[in-house]
Scaffold this motif. Structure first.
Motif, mmCIF file in Angstrom:
data_model
loop_
_atom_site.group_PDB
_atom_site.id
_atom_site.type_symbol
_atom_site.label_atom_id
_atom_site.label_comp_id
_atom_site.label_asym_id
_atom_site.label_seq_id
_atom_site.Cartn_x
_atom_site.Cartn_y
_atom_site.Cartn_z
ATOM 1 N N LEU A 90 6.991 23.528 -1.572
ATOM 2 C CA LEU A 90 7.831 22.855 -2.568
ATOM 3 C C LEU A 90 7.069 21.828 -3.398
ATOM 4 O O LEU A 90 7.539 21.418 -4.462
ATOM 5 C CB LEU A 90 9.016 22.155 -1.876
ATOM 6 C CG LEU A 90 9.979 23.064 -1.106
ATOM 7 C CD1 LEU A 90 11.060 22.236 -0.429
ATOM 8 C CD2 LEU A 90 10.600 24.104 -2.047
ATOM 9 N N HIS A 91 5.910 21.401 -2.898
ATOM 10 C CA HIS A 91 5.120 20.383 -3.612
ATOM 11 C C HIS A 91 3.648 20.794 -3.623
ATOM 12 O O HIS A 91 2.788 20.117 -3.075
ATOM 13 C CB HIS A 91 5.276 19.008 -2.957
ATOM 14 C CG HIS A 91 6.671 18.479 -2.980
ATOM 15 N ND1 HIS A 91 7.558 18.675 -1.954
ATOM 16 C CD2 HIS A 91 7.337 17.776 -3.934
ATOM 17 C CE1 HIS A 91 8.702 18.099 -2.249
ATOM 18 N NE2 HIS A 91 8.613 17.558 -3.452
ATOM 19 N N LYS B 38 0.838 -1.191 0.000
ATOM 20 C CA LYS B 38 0.000 0.000 0.000
ATOM 21 C C LYS B 38 0.874 1.242 0.000
ATOM 22 O O LYS B 38 2.008 1.217 0.496
ATOM 23 C CB LYS B 38 -0.889 0.039 1.251
ATOM 24 C CG LYS B 38 -1.851 -1.123 1.412
ATOM 25 C CD LYS B 38 -2.614 -0.991 2.730
ATOM 26 C CE LYS B 38 -3.561 -2.153 2.960
ATOM 27 N NZ LYS B 38 -4.282 -2.032 4.247
ATOM 28 N N PRO B 39 0.365 2.360 -0.523
ATOM 29 C CA PRO B 39 1.099 3.626 -0.385
ATOM 30 C C PRO B 39 1.166 4.039 1.081
ATOM 31 O O PRO B 39 0.360 3.602 1.898
ATOM 32 C CB PRO B 39 0.273 4.610 -1.219
ATOM 33 C CG PRO B 39 -1.097 4.020 -1.245
ATOM 34 C CD PRO B 39 -0.911 2.541 -1.237
ATOM 35 N N PHE B 40 2.131 4.901 1.401
ATOM 36 C CA PHE B 40 2.359 5.307 2.792
ATOM 37 C C PHE B 40 1.856 6.728 3.018
ATOM 38 O O PHE B 40 2.073 7.630 2.201
ATOM 39 C CB PHE B 40 3.850 5.239 3.135
ATOM 40 C CG PHE B 40 4.126 5.389 4.603
ATOM 41 C CD1 PHE B 40 4.334 4.280 5.402
ATOM 42 C CD2 PHE B 40 4.163 6.648 5.210
ATOM 43 C CE1 PHE B 40 4.575 4.410 6.768
ATOM 44 C CE2 PHE B 40 4.393 6.798 6.564
ATOM 45 C CZ PHE B 40 4.604 5.672 7.346
ATOM 46 N N MET C 198 5.387 6.334 -3.787
ATOM 47 C CA MET C 198 4.390 5.757 -2.894
ATOM 48 C C MET C 198 4.308 6.485 -1.548
ATOM 49 O O MET C 198 3.418 6.187 -0.748
ATOM 50 C CB MET C 198 4.665 4.270 -2.661
ATOM 51 C CG MET C 198 4.374 3.391 -3.867
ATOM 52 S SD MET C 198 4.769 1.640 -3.563
ATOM 53 C CE MET C 198 3.605 1.261 -2.251
ATOM 54 N N TYR C 199 5.208 7.404 -1.307
ATOM 55 C CA TYR C 199 5.082 8.248 -0.118
ATOM 56 C C TYR C 199 4.224 9.449 -0.488
ATOM 57 O O TYR C 199 4.580 10.243 -1.345
ATOM 58 C CB TYR C 199 6.442 8.711 0.400
ATOM 59 C CG TYR C 199 6.321 9.576 1.638
ATOM 60 C CD1 TYR C 199 5.974 9.019 2.856
ATOM 61 C CD2 TYR C 199 6.515 10.955 1.573
ATOM 62 C CE1 TYR C 199 5.837 9.811 4.000
ATOM 63 C CE2 TYR C 199 6.386 11.755 2.705
ATOM 64 C CZ TYR C 199 6.045 11.173 3.907
ATOM 65 O OH TYR C 199 5.889 11.954 5.029
ATOM 66 N N GLN C 200 3.058 9.576 0.155
ATOM 67 C CA GLN C 200 2.055 10.541 -0.294
ATOM 68 C C GLN C 200 1.882 11.722 0.644
ATOM 69 O O GLN C 200 0.920 12.477 0.532
ATOM 70 C CB GLN C 200 0.708 9.827 -0.517
ATOM 71 C CG GLN C 200 0.860 8.526 -1.271
ATOM 72 C CD GLN C 200 0.353 8.532 -2.695
ATOM 73 O OE1 GLN C 200 0.144 7.494 -3.289
ATOM 74 N NE2 GLN C 200 0.149 9.701 -3.285
ATOM 75 N N GLY C 201 2.850 11.914 1.552
ATOM 76 C CA GLY C 201 2.787 13.075 2.441
ATOM 77 C C GLY C 201 2.112 12.753 3.753
ATOM 78 O O GLY C 201 2.050 11.594 4.177
ATOM 79 N N LEU D 234 11.491 12.462 1.170
ATOM 80 C CA LEU D 234 10.834 11.208 0.791
ATOM 81 C C LEU D 234 9.867 11.416 -0.372
ATOM 82 O O LEU D 234 9.666 10.515 -1.190
ATOM 83 C CB LEU D 234 10.078 10.621 1.985
ATOM 84 C CG LEU D 234 10.905 10.267 3.232
ATOM 85 C CD1 LEU D 234 9.993 9.748 4.338
ATOM 86 C CD2 LEU D 234 11.968 9.232 2.889
ATOM 87 N N ILE D 235 9.252 12.582 -0.422
ATOM 88 C CA ILE D 235 8.292 12.865 -1.493
ATOM 89 C C ILE D 235 8.985 12.806 -2.847
ATOM 90 O O ILE D 235 8.451 12.259 -3.819
ATOM 91 C CB ILE D 235 7.629 14.239 -1.265
ATOM 92 C CG1 ILE D 235 6.795 14.213 0.022
ATOM 93 C CG2 ILE D 235 6.752 14.625 -2.453
ATOM 94 C CD1 ILE D 235 6.215 15.568 0.400
#
Length: 626
Positions: A624-625, A528-530, A558-561, A552-553
């Motif tokens: 930044l995102h 699963k995504p994190f 798969m790292y979604q914040g 990590l982003i």
């Protein structure tokens, strides 16, 4: 039917005569009332007569009788917390139940006991009681109509009478409770009686990290329903795969006489895109409507379409008008195990937000809500987790308009039933696998879904917070999956019961996980995504390590914040006689032992909404995102 005090002791009694949850739409007699206000709503906010009792045994038993002498009653403002009006004990506590160390009390039907505990709350020394009285007359527009009373938030157990007749009972402090007053309503001199108990078995599943208040703390309204009335509105906007076209399906529930429903959809600029007419009562479904040249809803462009449904009787007299804004957007968890919104990878720049005002507690105003929206937008915050309960009704519309993602959380936390002084010990965890607690938590999921199902800002349903995990929470997830395929489901507590991970939560959600542990998960063929549902605990001089999460982003799709804990301090202004100034007081400052002290103060803002220095870090890294 007569009210029964023992309902307080029984987790299987949580609503009596309460009307089913439905969509949060407004309705008006005509379009002119969009600006002036609906004639079908009458606020009962303001001064009520009030009696406070320290225990159920001391309550004024027959106060709901029309001839009751209430001259000894005080006056209290509604909405408001009983404790902040000068009654009872102000208390903050984090994870434990507020009675721990004073009263031995365990959830019914646990510890191998298949039975209730008589007097658990109905005869409890720590269960304060507020008895409210309000006299009102009906406006002319209400006479001859079906009359509903709506309590938008009452903590924690609510009994209602009208003119001496028992009307109903409800728990679930943070979702609206509605009852039909029609059989007993009078044109003049109505006596509404409301009894609020601070505790019931609901206290075992409302153990959130917060000040523990009681009373009628959100709006109270009387609603009039015309002869034909839309009670529920289910809007399903679905973009096609190309994200340039789509379809709209709408189903309504109409009570009363058969009616003609005239639907119109306009774009943001007021141009009519489609219109349609249907006739009927009960469930009325409109034909599928096709759209070209879609404008998608997103945080960058929160585009909303305007739906209007006019309801006419058999003589083509206009009875009501229902407006609603909706948006098209997609939420997908794809085979690459990444979440996408509108074909773009989702990055959550989020916060957890308690509802709070330093003067009035969880009684917050529209000005407070609008200020919070502006603070989020100004600091690149694009998501809010409604921790750990549903928020006031207007918040969801404000987030639709502003482009703030929502993780819409159920009113569920049973922290004290499974974690004791940091140790994981779920011997009397509820809801767990307990069939006696199942209906209550499914009802909370149903209410959360029904009230807020039409909001494009909601991209996750959250099953609750820190309640361990078992078959009952798995059933909550199944409810959402059965009713809604347009959103994902979140729950963190399943991390303690990995055998249920294939049935609970679409994401791997953890609290305060170290970046190196997140890396280890993401590099170990994850399923699963994190998502960090809570991270960067902003207490004291915290929030110095955001870059390690931000990195990590960029490295792991798969790292979604995540959602920072949390948005605003929970603290109360108190006048200090020594300095003659109003000062903020936190947990432990009200002689409220035991306490988690300044754990109530871990927000990005002080309780008066002054940003802390840490907000600068948030603005930079979240920027930044975007």
């Amino acid at each position: 039917m007569q009210a029964n005090l023992q309902w307080l002791d029984d987790p299987e009694v949580f609503r009596v005569n309460q009307l089913p949850a439905h969509s949060d739409h407004h309705y008006y007699h005509d379009t002119a009332e969009f600006k002036t206000g609906s004639r079908f709503i009458k606020s009962l906010n303001g001064a009520w007569r009030f009696n406070f009792a320290k225990t159920p045994a001391e309550r004024p038993v027959d106060f709901y009788q029309p001839d009751f002498d209430a001259t000894d009653f005080d006056t209290i403002q509604v909405p408001g917390h009983i404790e902040l009006a000068g009654y009872g004990q102000i208390q903050y506590i984090n994870t434990l139940y507020p009675w721990e160390g004073k009263i031995y009390r365990r959830p019914p039907y646990t510890l191998n006991q298949d039975q209730l505990t008589p007097g658990l709350f109905s005869d409890a020394a720590d269960n304060t009681v507020g008895s409210y009285l309000k006299t009102f007359d009906l406006d002319d527009a209400f006479k001859g109509q079906r009359i509903i009373i709506q309590f938008q938030g009452v903590e924690e157990a609510l009994y209602v009478w009208l003119n001496g007749h028992f009307i109903g009972y409800a728990e679930d402090s943070f979702t609206p409770s509605e009852f039909d007053l029609t059989p007993y309503i009078q044109d003049q001199g109505n006596v509404l009686a409301v009894r609020v108990y601070k505790r019931s078995t609901a206290a075992f599943i409302e153990d959130q990290d917060m000040f523990r208040f009681s009373g009628i703390f959100r709006d109270v309204n009387i609603l009039a329903e015309p002869a034909s009335h839309i009670t529920d509105l289910d809007i399903r906007p679905v973009p096609n795969a190309n994200l340039k076209s789509g379809e709209l399906n709408i189903t309504t529930k109409v009570t009363g006489e058969p009616a003609t429903l005239a639907l119109t959809v306009k774009d943001h600029d007021g141009r009519v895109l489609t219109s349609q007419t249907q006739t009927g009562s009960g469930s009325v479904t409109f034909d599928t409507m096709l759209f070209d040249q879609l404008h998608l809803w997103s945080p960058q462009t929160p585009y909303l379409y305007q739906l209007t449904i006019e309801v006419y009787d058999a003589d083509h007299q206009l009875l009501e008008v229902v407006p609603y804004q909706f948006g098209f957007r997609t939420v997908e968890l794809r085979d690459d195990k990444v979440i996408y919104v509108n074909n773009k990878r989702l990055v959550i720049n989020g916060v957890n937000r308690h509802e709070w005002n330093a003067h009035t507690g969880r009684v917050i105003s529209m000005a407070d809500m609008r200020a919070d929206i502006q603070t989020m937008l100004a600091n690149n915050i694009n998501a809010d987790r409604t921790c750990h309960y549903p928020d006031q009704l207007p918040w969801y519309q404000l987030c639709d308009e502003a482009g703030i993602y929502l993780m819409a959380e159920n009113n569920l936390e049973s922290h004290g039933s499974w974690q004791k002084m940091g140790a994981i010990e779920p011997s009397y965890n509820v809801p767990g696998d307990n069939p006696h607690w199942l209906a209550a938590v499914i009802d909370r999921a149903r209410s959360n879904y029904e009230w807020f199902k039409n909001h494009p800002s909601i991209i996750f349903w959250s099953l609750g917070n820190e309640s361990y995990a078992g078959e009952d929470i798995a059933a909550m997830q199944a409810f959402y999956k059965e009713h809604d395929d347009s959103r994902l489901v979140h729950y963190e507590g399943v991390v303690y019961t990995p055998e249920l991970k294939d049935r609970i939560s679409d994401v791997e959600s953890r609290m305060y996980e170290k970046p190196q542990n997140i890396v280890a998960y993401l590099e170990d063929n994850p399923t699963k995504p994190f998502l960090d549902c809570e991270y960067m605990h902003d207490m004291g001089n915290s929030l110095g390590g955001m870059q390690s999460y931000n990195d990590l982003i960029d490295k792991y799709p798969m790292y979604q914040g995540g959602f920072i804990w949390d948005f605003i301090d929970q603290a109360l202004f108190v006048h200090d006689p020594i300095t003659d100034q109003d000062v903020l007081r936190y947990g432990g400052d009200f002689d409220d032992r035991h306490s988690d002290y300044e754990f109530s103060g871990d927000g990005l803002m002080f309780a008066d909404r002054t940003p802390k220095p840490a907000m600068q870090e948030v603005k930079y890294y979240y920027g930044l995102h975007k």
